[in-house]
Design a protein around this motif. Sequence first.
Motif, PDB file in Angstrom:
ATOM      1  N   VAL A 172       0.842  -1.201   0.000  1.00  0.00           N
ATOM      2  CA  VAL A 172       0.000   0.000   0.000  1.00  0.00           C
ATOM      3  C   VAL A 172       0.871   1.241   0.000  1.00  0.00           C
ATOM      4  O   VAL A 172       0.622   2.201  -0.740  1.00  0.00           O
ATOM      5  N   ALA A 173       1.917   1.250   0.806  1.00  0.00           N
ATOM      6  CA  ALA A 173       2.750   2.437   0.954  1.00  0.00           C
ATOM      7  C   ALA A 173       3.644   2.690  -0.253  1.00  0.00           C
ATOM      8  O   ALA A 173       3.988   3.846  -0.529  1.00  0.00           O
ATOM      9  N   SER A 174       4.021   1.656  -0.974  1.00  0.00           N
ATOM     10  CA  SER A 174       4.993   1.832  -2.047  1.00  0.00           C
ATOM     11  C   SER A 174       4.387   1.982  -3.439  1.00  0.00           C
ATOM     12  O   SER A 174       5.121   2.274  -4.380  1.00  0.00           O
ATOM     13  N   ASN A 175       3.091   1.790  -3.604  1.00  0.00           N
ATOM     14  CA  ASN A 175       2.484   1.884  -4.927  1.00  0.00           C
ATOM     15  C   ASN A 175       1.907   3.281  -5.152  1.00  0.00           C
ATOM     16  O   ASN A 175       1.040   3.719  -4.404  1.00  0.00           O
ATOM     17  N   PRO A 176       2.375   3.967  -6.186  1.00  0.00           N
ATOM     18  CA  PRO A 176       1.802   5.284  -6.469  1.00  0.00           C
ATOM     19  C   PRO A 176       0.442   5.204  -7.165  1.00  0.00           C
ATOM     20  O   PRO A 176      -0.332   6.144  -7.121  1.00  0.00           O
ATOM     21  N   SER A 177       0.149   4.094  -7.793  1.00  0.00           N
ATOM     22  CA  SER A 177      -1.122   3.931  -8.493  1.00  0.00           C
ATOM     23  C   SER A 177      -2.182   3.422  -7.523  1.00  0.00           C
ATOM     24  O   SER A 177      -1.953   2.450  -6.798  1.00  0.00           O
ATOM     25  N   PRO A 178      -3.353   4.060  -7.498  1.00  0.00           N
ATOM     26  CA  PRO A 178      -4.400   3.582  -6.575  1.00  0.00           C
ATOM     27  C   PRO A 178      -4.943   2.215  -6.954  1.00  0.00           C
ATOM     28  O   PRO A 178      -5.454   1.502  -6.100  1.00  0.00           O
ATOM     29  N   TYR A 214      -3.239  -0.461  -7.922  1.00  0.00           N
ATOM     30  CA  TYR A 214      -2.416  -1.501  -7.317  1.00  0.00           C
ATOM     31  C   TYR A 214      -2.325  -1.340  -5.804  1.00  0.00           C
ATOM     32  O   TYR A 214      -2.110  -2.305  -5.089  1.00  0.00           O
ATOM     33  N   GLY A 215      -2.479  -0.125  -5.318  1.00  0.00           N
ATOM     34  CA  GLY A 215      -2.467   0.103  -3.881  1.00  0.00           C
ATOM     35  C   GLY A 215      -3.639  -0.547  -3.187  1.00  0.00           C
ATOM     36  O   GLY A 215      -3.521  -1.050  -2.071  1.00  0.00           O
ATOM     37  N   VAL A 216      -4.792  -0.551  -3.848  1.00  0.00           N
ATOM     38  CA  VAL A 216      -5.973  -1.167  -3.229  1.00  0.00           C
ATOM     39  C   VAL A 216      -5.830  -2.689  -3.177  1.00  0.00           C
ATOM     40  O   VAL A 216      -6.369  -3.327  -2.278  1.00  0.00           O
ATOM     41  N   VAL A 217      -5.067  -3.265  -4.064  1.00  0.00           N
ATOM     42  CA  VAL A 217      -4.819  -4.705  -4.007  1.00  0.00           C
ATOM     43  C   VAL A 217      -4.013  -5.044  -2.746  1.00  0.00           C
ATOM     44  O   VAL A 217      -4.313  -6.004  -2.035  1.00  0.00           O
ATOM     45  N   GLY A 218      -3.017  -4.227  -2.452  1.00  0.00           N
ATOM     46  CA  GLY A 218      -2.256  -4.427  -1.221  1.00  0.00           C
ATOM     47  C   GLY A 218      -3.103  -4.200   0.013  1.00  0.00           C
ATOM     48  O   GLY A 218      -2.946  -4.893   1.029  1.00  0.00           O
ATOM     49  N   LEU A 219      -4.026  -3.243  -0.060  1.00  0.00           N
ATOM     50  CA  LEU A 219      -4.906  -2.970   1.073  1.00  0.00           C
ATOM     51  C   LEU A 219      -5.861  -4.125   1.325  1.00  0.00           C
ATOM     52  O   LEU A 219      -6.086  -4.515   2.469  1.00  0.00           O
ATOM     53  N   VAL A 220      -6.398  -4.684   0.264  1.00  0.00           N
ATOM     54  CA  VAL A 220      -7.283  -5.846   0.410  1.00  0.00           C
ATOM     55  C   VAL A 220      -6.492  -7.041   0.945  1.00  0.00           C
ATOM     56  O   VAL A 220      -6.968  -7.762   1.829  1.00  0.00           O
ATOM     57  N   LEU A 221      -5.290  -7.235   0.434  1.00  0.00           N
ATOM     58  CA  LEU A 221      -4.456  -8.335   0.914  1.00  0.00           C
ATOM     59  C   LEU A 221      -4.162  -8.183   2.405  1.00  0.00           C
ATOM     60  O   LEU A 221      -4.293  -9.142   3.167  1.00  0.00           O
ATOM     61  N   ALA A 222      -3.803  -6.979   2.813  1.00  0.00           N
ATOM     62  CA  ALA A 222      -3.475  -6.762   4.221  1.00  0.00           C
ATOM     63  C   ALA A 222      -4.693  -6.960   5.120  1.00  0.00           C
ATOM     64  O   ALA A 222      -4.581  -7.526   6.211  1.00  0.00           O
TER      65      ALA A 222
END
Length: 78
Positions: free
Chosen positions: A19-25, A27-35
């Motif tokens: 979430v912290a390292s992706n500038p694109s929303p 791909y960031g939401v994929v990390g957020l869902v994973l977390a």
Amino acid sequence: MTYFVVFLGLCFVLGGLAVASNPSPYYGVVGLVLASVVGCGWLLSLGVSFVALVLFMVYLGGMLVVFVYSVSLAADPF
């Protein structure tokens, strides 16, 4: 069981880093869902299933609102 909990903790940290390292929303939401899924799985492994369910529902609603807002801001040319 200990290895499984450590694995879930590692996946939770990696999801937060995603979430912290992706500038694109997108791909960031994929990390957020994973977390959030891994965090709820971690709570399930500790035996607090109701808290995990409530936390997932709250995260799901919050993530959808933040994702739609950030995508709408990214699509705005001005």
